[in-house]
Design a protein around this motif. Structure first.
Motif, PDB file in Angstrom:
ATOM      1  N   TYR A 153       2.279  84.660 -54.705  1.00 50.32           N
ATOM      2  CA  TYR A 153       1.576  83.481 -54.199  1.00 50.32           C
ATOM      3  C   TYR A 153       2.535  82.312 -53.981  1.00 50.32           C
ATOM      4  O   TYR A 153       2.356  81.527 -53.051  1.00 50.32           O
ATOM      5  N   THR A 203     -13.302  86.102 -49.512  1.00 52.13           N
ATOM      6  CA  THR A 203     -12.093  85.761 -48.779  1.00 52.13           C
ATOM      7  C   THR A 203     -11.746  84.317 -49.124  1.00 52.13           C
ATOM      8  O   THR A 203     -12.609  83.436 -49.060  1.00 52.13           O
ATOM      9  N   ILE A 204     -10.502  84.080 -49.491  1.00 54.09           N
ATOM     10  CA  ILE A 204     -10.039  82.735 -49.828  1.00 54.09           C
ATOM     11  C   ILE A 204      -9.470  82.134 -48.546  1.00 54.09           C
ATOM     12  O   ILE A 204      -8.619  82.734 -47.894  1.00 54.09           O
ATOM     13  N   TRP A 263      -7.167  86.721 -47.734  1.00 50.19           N
ATOM     14  CA  TRP A 263      -6.901  85.308 -47.466  1.00 50.19           C
ATOM     15  C   TRP A 263      -7.027  85.083 -45.966  1.00 50.19           C
ATOM     16  O   TRP A 263      -6.360  85.749 -45.178  1.00 50.19           O
TER      17      TRP A 263
END
Length: 150
Positions: A25, A82-83, A128
Motif C-alpha cells: 500500500y 471496492t475501495i 481498488w
C-alpha cells in the motif's frame, strides 16, 4: 494524552501477510503507516495507515478469533467491497499500483459520469477503484439518457 472519540468510519482490511500488505500500500497508493501492533507468530494484530488523508485498519487473518473461518478476500472467493481513490493524475496512480503488483480488473476509461475510472485488485484480494474527474456532466441529462428521469 487526551481521549479522542471523534466519530469516524474506517475500513478494516483482513489479509494474509499484513506486513507485506503495508509495504504494498505504501508503494502502490502512497500509504502512510501510523500504527503496527505485532501479534502471535509474527502476525499483525492491528495496523493503521492513511491514504489520501483517510484512515484504514489492517490485520492478518486470525480464523481462531472468527469462528474458525478465514475472512480474507482470497478465502471468501473475492471481496464485496471496492475501495475508491479519487484525485488528480489517475494515469500515474493507476500505473503505480500496477508497478507495485496490482492487477487490472477494469482498465482506465473515460466514463459517462465524467470521470476517468479503472479498477485494480491488490495482491491480497482487495479491489481498488481509481478515478479523476475529467469533465463536468449534467447528471439530469445522464439520468434521462439512461431512462431514469430525476
Amino acid at each position: 494524552m487526551a481521549i479522542d472519540n471523534t466519530p469516524m468510519l474506517v475500513p478494516h482490511l483482513v489479509v494474509d501477510d499484513a506486513a507485506a500488505a503495508l509495504d504494498f500500500y505504501a508503494r502502490a497508493f502512497d500509504a502512510v503507516e501510523m500504527v503496527r501492533l505485532p501479534g502471535p507468530g509474527g502476525k499483525l494484530m492491528h495496523a493503521a495507515f492513511q491514504i489520501n488523508g483517510a484512515m484504514l485498519f489492517l490485520n492478518d487473518d486470525f480464523p481462531e478469533f472468527n469462528d474458525g473461518k478465514s475472512s480474507t478476500p482470497t478465502a471468501l472467493g473475492g471481496s464485496a467491497v471496492t475501495i475508491h481513490l479519487h484525485g488528480p493524475d489517475v494515469e500515474g496512480r493507476f500505473q503505480r499500483a500496477l508497478d507495485a503488483g496490482a492487477t487490472v480488473v477494469n482498465p482506465l476509461e473515460d466514463q459517462f459520469w465524467g470521470d476517468r475510472y479503472g479498477v485494480v485488485r491488490d495482491p491480497f484480494g482487495h479491489q481498488w477503484s481509481l478515478a479523476e474527474t475529467v469533465k463536468e456532466v449534467d447528471m439530469d441529462k445522464v439520468l434521462a439518457e439512461m431512462g431514469n428521469p430525476a
